[in-house]
Design a protein around this motif. Structure first.
Motif, PDB file in Angstrom:
ATOM      1  N   LYS A  47       0.655  -1.304   0.104  1.00 42.10           N
ATOM      2  CA  LYS A  47      -0.164  -0.162  -0.144  1.00 42.10           C
ATOM      3  C   LYS A  47       0.849   1.320   0.102  1.00 42.10           C
ATOM      4  CE  LYS A  47      -3.960   2.148   2.317  1.00 42.10           C
ATOM      5  NZ  LYS A  47      -5.075   2.140   3.263  1.00 42.10           N
ATOM      6  N   GLU A  48       1.908   1.474   0.873  1.00 44.23           N
ATOM      7  CA  GLU A  48       2.640   2.615   0.882  1.00 44.23           C
ATOM      8  C   GLU A  48       3.274   2.898  -0.300  1.00 44.23           C
ATOM      9  OE1 GLU A  48       3.210  -0.390   2.888  1.00 44.23           O
ATOM     10  OE2 GLU A  48       2.047   0.365   4.383  1.00 44.23           O
ATOM     11  N   THR A  49       3.741   2.253  -1.111  1.00 41.11           N
ATOM     12  CA  THR A  49       4.380   2.312  -2.247  1.00 41.11           C
ATOM     13  C   THR A  49       3.664   2.279  -3.755  1.00 41.11           C
ATOM     14  OG1 THR A  49       5.345  -0.109  -2.756  1.00 41.11           O
ATOM     15  CG2 THR A  49       6.738   1.743  -1.399  1.00 41.11           C
TER      16      THR A  49
END
Length: 106
Positions: A47-49
């Motif tokens: 999710k973060e990248t």
């Protein structure tokens, strides 16, 4: 069975749309995957990248490679360029990096 893995990346803010487009995947495309010996196809999101890790198993490399010859596959790739990072603005497919297996525990 041949194990394959790849990395692609969703454009900023497009991961949810990428997921929506796969649920469900186009039935015609699913049929082609099935006919060409694709099994255990999964895609996972970091999710973060926005990085997406894909894993699939294929019965035959040559049969798998023929999937890209179908118009429905080319249409799907083009459809997904809206949500995926691509090499350049006129790309007909998202930027995909195939991964080399370095370990397997059967």
């Amino acid at each position: 069975m041949i194990r394959k893995a790849f990395l692609i990346q969703a454009k900023d803010g497009m991961a949810a749309e990428y997921e929506r487009r796969h649920n469900p995947i186009w039935p015609e495309l699913e049929e082609i995957y099935n006919r060409h010996g694709v099994h255990n196809f999964s895609i996972f999101l970091q999710k973060e990248t926005g990085f997406l890790f894909g894993y699939l198993e294929v019965e035959d490399e040559a049969a798998y490679n023929r999937i890209g010859e179908y118009d429905i596959c080319k249409e799907w790739w083009q459809h997904m360029t809206e949500v995926l990072v691509c090499e350049h603005a006129s790309s007909t497919k998202g930027k995909e990096e195939m991964l080399r297996e370095v370990f397997h525990l059967p």
